[in-house]
Design an enzyme around this catalytic site. Structure first.
Site, short mmCIF file in Angstrom:
data_model
loop_
_atom_site.label_atom_id
_atom_site.label_comp_id
_atom_site.label_asym_id
_atom_site.label_seq_id
_atom_site.Cartn_x
_atom_site.Cartn_y
_atom_site.Cartn_z
N VAL A 64 0.80 -1.23 0.00
CA VAL A 64 0.00 0.00 0.00
C VAL A 64 0.84 1.27 0.00
CG1 VAL A 64 -2.10 -0.96 1.03
CG2 VAL A 64 -0.27 -0.09 2.52
N SER A 142 -5.24 5.98 15.05
CA SER A 142 -4.93 5.38 16.36
C SER A 142 -5.08 6.46 17.41
CB SER A 142 -3.49 4.86 16.38
OG SER A 142 -3.10 4.59 17.73
N TYR A 155 5.18 6.45 14.62
CA TYR A 155 3.80 5.93 14.52
C TYR A 155 2.80 7.02 14.90
CZ TYR A 155 -0.13 2.68 15.31
OH TYR A 155 -1.35 2.03 15.29
N ALA A 157 3.18 10.24 14.80
CA ALA A 157 3.17 11.28 13.77
C ALA A 157 2.37 10.83 12.55
CB ALA A 157 4.59 11.65 13.36
N LYS A 159 -0.03 8.64 12.44
CA LYS A 159 -1.47 8.54 12.75
C LYS A 159 -2.09 9.92 12.95
CE LYS A 159 -1.87 4.08 12.45
NZ LYS A 159 -2.65 3.49 11.35
N1 LIG Z 1 -3.94 -3.25 17.17
C1 LIG Z 1 -3.96 -2.06 17.75
O1 LIG Z 1 -3.78 -1.95 18.95
C2 LIG Z 1 -4.24 -0.84 16.94
C3 LIG Z 1 -4.60 0.32 17.64
C4 LIG Z 1 -4.85 1.48 16.94
C5 LIG Z 1 -4.75 1.47 15.57
N2 LIG Z 1 -4.41 0.33 14.91
C6 LIG Z 1 -4.31 0.41 13.46
O2 LIG Z 1 -5.21 -0.51 12.90
C7 LIG Z 1 -4.74 -0.91 11.61
C8 LIG Z 1 -4.76 -2.41 11.53
O3 LIG Z 1 -3.88 -2.93 12.51
P1 LIG Z 1 -4.06 -4.37 13.15
O4 LIG Z 1 -3.90 -4.23 14.60
O5 LIG Z 1 -5.25 -5.02 12.60
O6 LIG Z 1 -2.71 -5.04 12.63
P2 LIG Z 1 -2.41 -6.42 11.89
O7 LIG Z 1 -0.93 -6.54 11.89
O8 LIG Z 1 -3.23 -7.49 12.48
O9 LIG Z 1 -2.93 -6.11 10.40
C9 LIG Z 1 -2.29 -5.21 9.57
C10 LIG Z 1 -2.35 -5.73 8.14
O10 LIG Z 1 -1.72 -4.76 7.30
C11 LIG Z 1 -0.94 -5.46 6.35
N3 LIG Z 1 0.14 -4.60 5.87
C12 LIG Z 1 1.18 -4.08 6.56
N4 LIG Z 1 1.97 -3.37 5.76
C13 LIG Z 1 1.45 -3.45 4.51
C14 LIG Z 1 1.82 -2.93 3.24
N5 LIG Z 1 2.92 -2.18 3.09
N6 LIG Z 1 1.03 -3.20 2.18
C15 LIG Z 1 -0.08 -3.96 2.32
N7 LIG Z 1 -0.49 -4.49 3.49
C16 LIG Z 1 0.28 -4.23 4.58
C17 LIG Z 1 -0.38 -6.67 7.11
O11 LIG Z 1 0.02 -7.69 6.21
C18 LIG Z 1 -1.59 -7.05 7.96
O12 LIG Z 1 -2.41 -8.00 7.30
C19 LIG Z 1 -3.33 -0.32 11.47
O13 LIG Z 1 -3.40 0.85 10.68
C20 LIG Z 1 -2.97 0.02 12.90
O14 LIG Z 1 -2.03 1.07 12.97
C21 LIG Z 1 -4.16 -0.83 15.56
#
Ligand SMILES: NC(=O)c1ccc[n+]([C@@H]2O[C@H](COP(=O)([O-])OP(=O)(O)OC[C@H]3O[C@@H](n4cnc5c(N)ncnc54)[C@H](O)[C@@H]3O)[C@@H](O)[C@H]2O)c1
Length: 249
Positions: A64, A142, A155, A157, A159
């Site tokens: 992405v 986030s 991270y 920054a 978000k």
């Molecule tokens: N888990 C948390 O505590 C949390 C909290 C706040 C925000 N978030 C945000 O939620 C979103 C999803 O996170 P999650 O916890 O489900 O994580 P996760 O690791 O379970 O899922 C993230 C997915 O993104 C994919 N990915 C990563 N880099 C990529 C790239 N360059 N191209 C294509 N795909 C890519 C990974 O393969 C994975 O399937 C993220 O943006 C994360 O920052 C997560």
């Protein structure tokens, strides 16, 4: 009838965690799925699972952060299922390192994957929504983009950038019927947080009013709300916080 019957939902980061749970919730509401991720194996597994349940699903293996790959991803979605009615930008990475030890590559990678990607996917998908006079964009930010976190300047920054992008784009395209919003989850148990130190996780849990991390299935309904009509109709440039009470704006 589900609230997203026949809607085309393009979800990035769909192979895991929050993106995967949002895809599940959208499928349950009748959406047709375009699932994008860099994890081809897991995508194939999910495609089989959704198809077995009668869900129309197309997948794309995509980085992405890459301009050409994301452009091709949106065109693939348009030709396979139609222009996206809903774009969910959930792909992301998380690493933890204090600023004084952070190398420039680590900063650049974070900004590319967690912020540039959101710009790119919006850049290619939103013109289709504007042309049609409607659509929903949901950016997964986030709570750390609001309050910041130690060891997480890159991270936080990125978000915060996602939240700013969301507000600015929402102002630009709301008059065309395209609603852009963000979700800023608190800590959610997914593979993303596996890499964070146990000390950080323990301390984090203790400071949450709810006393626990969330689950992806507890975040997904917020993404259904924002995508739905009439439930999401009045949200413009907002950042909704399913965050266990971590941030109370
Ligand atoms: N888990 C948390 O505590 C949390 C909290 C706040 C925000 N978030 C945000 O939620 C979103 C999803 O996170 P999650 O916890 O489900 O994580 P996760 O690791 O379970 O899922 C993230 C997915 O993104 C994919 N990915 C990563 N880099 C990529 C790239 N360059 N191209 C294509 N795909 C890519 C990974 O393969 C994975 O399937 C993220 O943006 C994360 O920052 C997560």
């Amino acid at each position: 009838m589900g609230v997203l019957q026949q809607k085309v939902a393009l979800v990035t980061g769909a192979a895991s965690g929050i993106g995967s749970a949002i895809a599940d919730a959208y499928a349950a509401e009748g959406a047709r799925l375009f699932l994008a991720d860099r994890d081809a194996g897991r995508l194939a597994e999910l495609a089989r699972r959704h198809a077995a349940r009668g869900v129309e699903v197309v997948t794309a293996t995509v980085d992405v952060a890459d301009a050409e790959q994301t452009r091709a991803m949106v065109e693939h979605c348009v030709s396979a299922l139609g222009a996206p009615d809903v774009l969910v930008n959930s792909a992301g990475i998380l690493t933890e390192v204090p600023l004084v030890e952070m190398d420039v590559e680590t900063w650049d990678e974070m900004i590319a994957v967690d912020l540039r990607s959101v710009f790119l996917c919006c850049r290619w998908a939103v013109p289709h929504m504007v042309a049609r006079g409607g659509g929903r964009v949901i950016n997964i930010a986030s709570q750390l983009g609001i309050k910041g976190g130690e060891g997480l300047v890159h991270y936080s920054a990125a978000k915060a950038g996602v939240i700013g992008l969301t507000k600015a784009l929402a102002r630009e395209v709301a008059p065309s019927g395209v609603l852009v919003n963000a979700i800023a989850p608190g800590p959610v148990s997914t593979p993303l947080v596996d890499g964070i130190s146990e000390d950080w996780k323990r301390a984090k849990q203790a400071e949450l009013p709810l006393g626990r991390f969330g689950t992806p299935a507890e975040v997904a309904p917020t993404a259904v709300l924002l995508a739905s009509d009439p439930g999401g109709n009045l949200y413009v440039g907002q950042t909704l916080g399913p965050n266990s009470g971590d941030v109370m704006p």
